[in-house]
Design an enzyme around this catalytic site. Sequence first.
Site, short mmCIF file in Angstrom:
data_model
loop_
_atom_site.label_atom_id
_atom_site.label_comp_id
_atom_site.label_asym_id
_atom_site.label_seq_id
_atom_site.Cartn_x
_atom_site.Cartn_y
_atom_site.Cartn_z
N ALA A 25 0.69 -1.24 0.03
CA ALA A 25 -0.20 -0.36 0.01
C ALA A 25 1.06 1.06 0.31
CB ALA A 25 -1.28 0.33 1.48
N ALA A 26 2.43 1.03 0.56
CA ALA A 26 2.70 2.73 0.89
C ALA A 26 3.66 2.82 -1.01
CB ALA A 26 3.97 2.13 1.66
N PRO A 27 3.11 4.05 -0.99
CA PRO A 27 3.00 5.22 0.02
C PRO A 27 1.23 5.67 0.69
CG PRO A 27 3.76 6.68 -1.77
CD PRO A 27 3.78 4.88 -1.94
N GLY A 28 0.19 5.20 -0.52
CA GLY A 28 -0.40 5.12 0.15
C GLY A 28 -1.93 5.61 -1.03
N SER A 29 -1.52 6.33 -1.72
CA SER A 29 -2.49 6.91 -2.62
C SER A 29 -3.12 6.53 -3.67
CB SER A 29 -1.90 7.64 -3.96
OG SER A 29 -0.83 6.71 -4.31
N LYS A 30 -2.87 5.10 -3.34
CA LYS A 30 -4.73 4.10 -3.84
C LYS A 30 -5.64 3.49 -2.37
CE LYS A 30 -2.09 2.47 -7.59
NZ LYS A 30 -0.71 2.85 -7.63
N CYS A 36 2.90 -0.88 -12.59
CA CYS A 36 3.25 0.11 -13.35
C CYS A 36 4.16 -0.38 -14.34
CB CYS A 36 3.69 1.87 -12.70
SG CYS A 36 4.40 1.59 -11.41
C1 LIG Z 1 4.19 -0.21 -6.51
S1 LIG Z 1 4.17 0.22 -4.77
C2 LIG Z 1 3.00 0.52 -4.36
C3 LIG Z 1 1.77 2.04 -4.62
C4 LIG Z 1 0.90 1.71 -4.01
N1 LIG Z 1 0.06 0.87 -3.67
C5 LIG Z 1 0.45 3.27 -3.81
O1 LIG Z 1 -0.15 3.19 -4.67
O2 LIG Z 1 1.31 4.26 -3.16
C6 LIG Z 1 5.10 -1.17 -4.71
C7 LIG Z 1 5.19 -1.38 -2.55
O3 LIG Z 1 5.25 -2.33 -2.40
C8 LIG Z 1 5.95 -2.58 -1.55
N2 LIG Z 1 6.82 -4.05 -1.34
C9 LIG Z 1 7.64 -4.93 -1.95
N3 LIG Z 1 7.98 -6.48 -1.47
C10 LIG Z 1 6.52 -6.41 -0.72
C11 LIG Z 1 6.29 -7.51 -0.34
N4 LIG Z 1 6.77 -8.45 -0.31
N5 LIG Z 1 5.10 -7.43 0.83
C12 LIG Z 1 4.69 -6.49 1.07
N6 LIG Z 1 5.24 -4.97 0.24
C13 LIG Z 1 5.79 -5.26 -0.04
C14 LIG Z 1 6.96 -1.58 -1.52
O4 LIG Z 1 7.76 -1.08 -0.30
C15 LIG Z 1 6.10 -0.86 -2.28
O5 LIG Z 1 6.14 0.18 -1.10
#
Ligand SMILES: C[S@@+](CC[C@H](N)C(=O)[O-])C[C@H]1O[C@@H](n2cnc3c(N)ncnc32)[C@H](O)[C@@H]1O
Length: 751
Positions: free
Chosen positions: A187-192, A317
């Site tokens: 979820a991070a940084p959380g925009s969705k 993405c």
């Molecule tokens: C594409 S970003 C997500 C963007 C987010 N959904 C948003 O809209 O702001 C992918 C995220 O997956 C996290 N991540 C990477 N490996 C992961 C795992 N095994 N389990 C959970 N989160 C993971 C990363 O820290 C990163 O924040």
Amino acid sequence: MGRGQKRGRTQRKHFKENRENLWKYSNDGDNRAGDVASQSNSHNPSWEPFNTENQAFEEYYKEQGIVSEEEWSKFISFLRKPLPAWSVYKDIQSQLENDFSKSLEADLGHEYETEPIRPLAWYPGNLAWHSNFSRMQLRKNQTLERFHEFLKLENEIGNITRQEAVSMVPPLFLDILPDHHVLDMCAAPGSKTFQLLEMMHQSSNVGLLPNGLVIANDVDVQRCNLLIHQTRRMCSANLIVTNHEAQHFPAVTNQLLFDRVLCDVPCSGDGTLRKAPDIWRKWNSGMGNGLHRLQVQIAMRGLALLKVGGRMVYSTCSMNPVENEAVIAEILRRCGSTAELVDVSGELPQLIRRQGLKNWKVRDRGLWLHSYEDVPPARKGVILQSMFSPAQSSEDLGSSSSDVPVDTILAADTVEEENGTSRSQTVSSDNPGSEYDFLVDGAILTDIPHDQNNGAFFIAVLRKLAPLQDGSFQNNHPWAPDDDPQKTNNVGSKPLHLEGEKESGNVAKSGLQIQGKWRGVDPVVLFEDEDVIKTIRTFYGIDTSFPLEGHLVTRNTDSSRVKRIYYISKSVHNVVKLNFKVGQALKITSLGLKIFERQTSKETYASSSCAFRISSEGLPLLLPYIRKQIIHASLADFENLLKYRNIKFSEFIDVYFGQKASNLAFGCCVVVLNKGKTNLSAMVSPVDSQELLARLSFKHKGSAPVEEKAETGSEENVEEVPEDVEGNGESGDGDQVKEPEEQHDCAGMFQ
Ligand SMILES: C[S@@+](CC[C@H](N)C(=O)[O-])C[C@H]1O[C@@H](n2cnc3c(N)ncnc32)[C@H](O)[C@@H]1O
């Protein structure tokens, strides 16, 4: 602001966005780039943009047939153009519609083919806006300065989200309802997450908290903190933030399955090249290959945690079929008849979309691999069979001694036609005769940057039809051992959950030890101190229709030292209770919204009958139910309070207001005004003061945002709102909360 400060802020911003600075200083003046260079360097020759050439990238996507040969040059030239800078969203559309869109059109319309700013046609309710200005243009052009200032301020306050347009798409396909339990796995940084919460709250009745909740999870603690910061302004009591590997997200009894799951997985991110041109330099085909396994694992976990009938969106993405179509093909193969793709061609009709690729290849260490048989033995642990398109996989499996049942291989009988495809031949998405079952038309959407001047994305929408079979988790390839459901506490056909009271009893016994099980994370403690709750209710005259009991939590086991109290919805409360039962399987980083804070000013603490003040995050939720300690100031007095922050009762313009203020009980009063013995002090941070002043200015005078910095005034009785990363806030009311009798309009007057 000095140079150092500026640099610090930029760095913080890039940290927030988790990327490197986009522009680098160059001494050699060597300009290797294309369009980006021409836009940026014309006014600042000392800044050199990233090189936007990468032969391996071009070769890879040409070979994959990502677009037709005729489209290639348009495709690549768009990828090299910087992304238009702002996609803004929420709450400020009236200002954009009535003010900026008109003034910018008048001033700059002649320079642009399309309107300078416009709502995104496909986003419901005109909530998302798009501007055509690059960051450089926003900074350079004087006409845009006011607009830029406005965006900066609103962004700083958190009223708008700068988000790449395509990144807003995945939540829209989840069809969120107020009673949904939603899991945002990465979820991070959380925009969705923010969008998910917004949709959940928007569709629930005004003044009532939704019955659902969002669990936002990320593996990275620091990024979890960004997420908490990002979602705090949503003021939601229906949010839990957790910190787990998504592929091992714990099962918290079979009562906690989700109606909706968002799998926005970690990916190579080459769809964001226009925003993050540093990817040009880093990109190689190994990036996608290296993520495929994890992506499948996360998606499988998501499906396992999804309720039967529930919807899951898988998104990246990235444009890479190994991270996209191959993942979907593999999870469908594993799920067999227990999950299906959903045709969403009728949803968001104005969103331009393409079908996914129906055939692709894998590249490893410079070699094109047409099928799994081509993979050298030493690379078979890295290059997985599931990376290949189903056509090749089924061919291999059909001729091999694999024990994978043929009927689990999708499209096994449609492969013949494709077998003749030569390795070098580009296979385009509309290749005739490649209608594999797994690619339901309309279920996989991809976006190519030149389609609507965006970044690229991939989305697949899935529905769960039946509980997953245990076999779904057993890979048929040499995969990581942790796909074993027993090790990951998977929810397959046999959900792992507490069976009756016996187990819960065991867990309850070891409760205290369990509290400390997640190192560095404070335990979640239900706040049940009846005396304190009663005092708070009495002091602020909180209507009994607003339930406090059973909705309050803290992160401190010693109730006498509790500093912050958080408000949680009933749905969140239920999860907290379940989590206690299962031995705190969920590592909860943050939950609910901060509603009360212990008084910090010595004077107030000593003299007030209530040790807690209302937190500014909790105020919107509580406001309609407060019957005491509430006064209404005139605009002039309110402005002065925000400006000077500390005013003697006798010095208010409205004498009657000053008298009313002096008659209040000693302590905190709404709206974020703190009553001292002889004066009132604004209980808002200087940034919030500035924002409120700007809003007042726009609302009542139609002028530009107030540039003047709010003065801090006397230090006497001024309490700064403490900065912490915990807690969010919510602007409705909940569960059993009845409609408020009377609506106070303190916050509303600034909107
Ligand atoms: C594409 S970003 C997500 C963007 C987010 N959904 C948003 O809209 O702001 C992918 C995220 O997956 C996290 N991540 C990477 N490996 C992961 C795992 N095994 N389990 C959970 N989160 C993971 C990363 O820290 C990163 O924040």
